[in-house]
Design a protein around this motif. Structure first.
Motif, PDB file in Angstrom:
ATOM      1  N   SER A  91       0.838  -1.195   0.000  1.00  0.00           N
ATOM      2  CA  SER A  91       0.000   0.000   0.000  1.00  0.00           C
ATOM      3  C   SER A  91       0.876   1.249   0.000  1.00  0.00           C
ATOM      4  N   ARG A 186     -10.903   8.319  -6.205  1.00  0.00           N
ATOM      5  CA  ARG A 186      -9.898   8.630  -7.213  1.00  0.00           C
ATOM      6  C   ARG A 186      -9.637  10.134  -7.159  1.00  0.00           C
ATOM      7  N   GLU A 243      -4.343   9.189  -7.999  1.00  0.00           N
ATOM      8  CA  GLU A 243      -4.146   8.587  -6.683  1.00  0.00           C
ATOM      9  C   GLU A 243      -5.433   7.887  -6.287  1.00  0.00           C
ATOM     10  N   SER A 245      -7.420   5.679  -3.373  1.00  0.00           N
ATOM     11  CA  SER A 245      -7.461   5.244  -1.979  1.00  0.00           C
ATOM     12  C   SER A 245      -8.787   4.541  -1.737  1.00  0.00           C
ATOM     13  N   ARG A 253      -7.454   1.650   5.716  1.00  0.00           N
ATOM     14  CA  ARG A 253      -7.426   2.339   4.427  1.00  0.00           C
ATOM     15  C   ARG A 253      -6.136   1.959   3.710  1.00  0.00           C
ATOM     16  N   SER A 255      -3.814   2.727  -0.239  1.00  0.00           N
ATOM     17  CA  SER A 255      -3.762   3.648  -1.377  1.00  0.00           C
ATOM     18  C   SER A 255      -2.673   3.241  -2.345  1.00  0.00           C
TER      19      SER A 255
END
Length: 259
Positions: A91, A186, A243, A245, A253, A255
């Motif tokens: 991640s 996004r 990016e 996530s 979480r 990303s």
């Protein structure tokens, strides 16, 4: 095309497309009458080729397990593919988008097995075989032009698998898995969301299906392998500079940045 290609030729074409970035015609057009067994044979040829190259098989993925993904790709059945160790990222990793053709991302759960799985498993036995549960994002891609795929095309193309972003271990009780919610962003804007119940009713149900389906092909899921059991929602396209996530609520979480 006016002639029928061999499975070996189509497998090589798909492998070449991964390296060159130039997609190919749908396998159903390259081999008229291609059926599901033939498509999985093409996939197996690619798996063997990767192993000959010295690339370790890290695990398996189940795809097309949510109604959203089945509708998005116009199919009505799950499928499976493989992925190698070099395609597993942590991640937060920056991932060069140029290594893909037309990438999309999906939020999923990943499970690392504590024992081998074969035929005759059920939800309870599979639950007892899980060593750890991880939040994950799968990157899917199509080596087929313009994502022009049916079930046999995506199966031949390794279930459209491209990469796996694996998060740390998360503590989710089996009974709570269907209620886990994933919200994908996004560039800070909500792009898609779903729950574990959207994955064949329970995120472990595809693992039961996979163990039995592979057993019919004399393949055993091995202890230590990573298994992704399917997307919570429809896939979202990504491009350079994006990016992504995914917020899994109380479970964490993760990303990825695409460069």
């Amino acid at each position: 095309m006016s002639f029928r290609n061999s499975p070996e030729t189509v497998a090589e074409m798909l492998l070449d497309a991964t390296g060159t970035g130039f997609p190919i015609a749908p396998p159903r057009h390259l081999i008229p009458g291609l059926d599901l067994d033939g498509a999985y044979h093409i996939q197996l040829l690619q798996e063997r080729a990767r192993q000959v190259e010295g690339r370790e098989i890290a695990g398996r993925k189940v795809g097309l397990t949510s109604q959203a993904m089945q509708q998005q790709l116009g199919v009505a059945s799950p499928d499976f593919g493989f992925f190698t160790r070099d395609l597993v990222f942590d991640s937060g990793t920056e991932i060069p988008v140029g290594r893909f053709i037309a990438p999309r991302v999906e939020p999923e759960l990943a499970f690392i097995l504590d024992r081998d799985l074969g035929a005759g498993e059920d939800l309870d036995s599979v639950a007892g075989a899980i060593r750890s549960t991880h939040l994950s994002i799968e990157v899917i891609d199509s080596r087929v032009k313009e994502w022009d795929i049916t079930l046999v095309d995506t199966v031949a193309d390794n279930a459209s698998g491209a990469a796996v972003i694996l998060g740390p271990t998360t503590d989710v009780a089996v009974s709570e898995l269907p209620a886990v919610r994933a919200t994908m962003f996004r560039n800070g804007e909500k792009a898609a969301e779903g729950t574990g119940a959207d994955v064949l009713g329970h995120p472990l149900a595809p693992l039961v299906w996979l163990a039995d389906t592979l057993a019919q092909r004399d393949v055993v899921l091995r202890a230590g392998e990573i298994v992704l059991t399917g997307s919570f929602c429809s896939a979202v396209p990504v491009a350079a500079g994006d990016e992504i996530s995914v917020d899994y609520g109380e479970y964490g979480r993760l990303s990825a940045i695409f460069s």
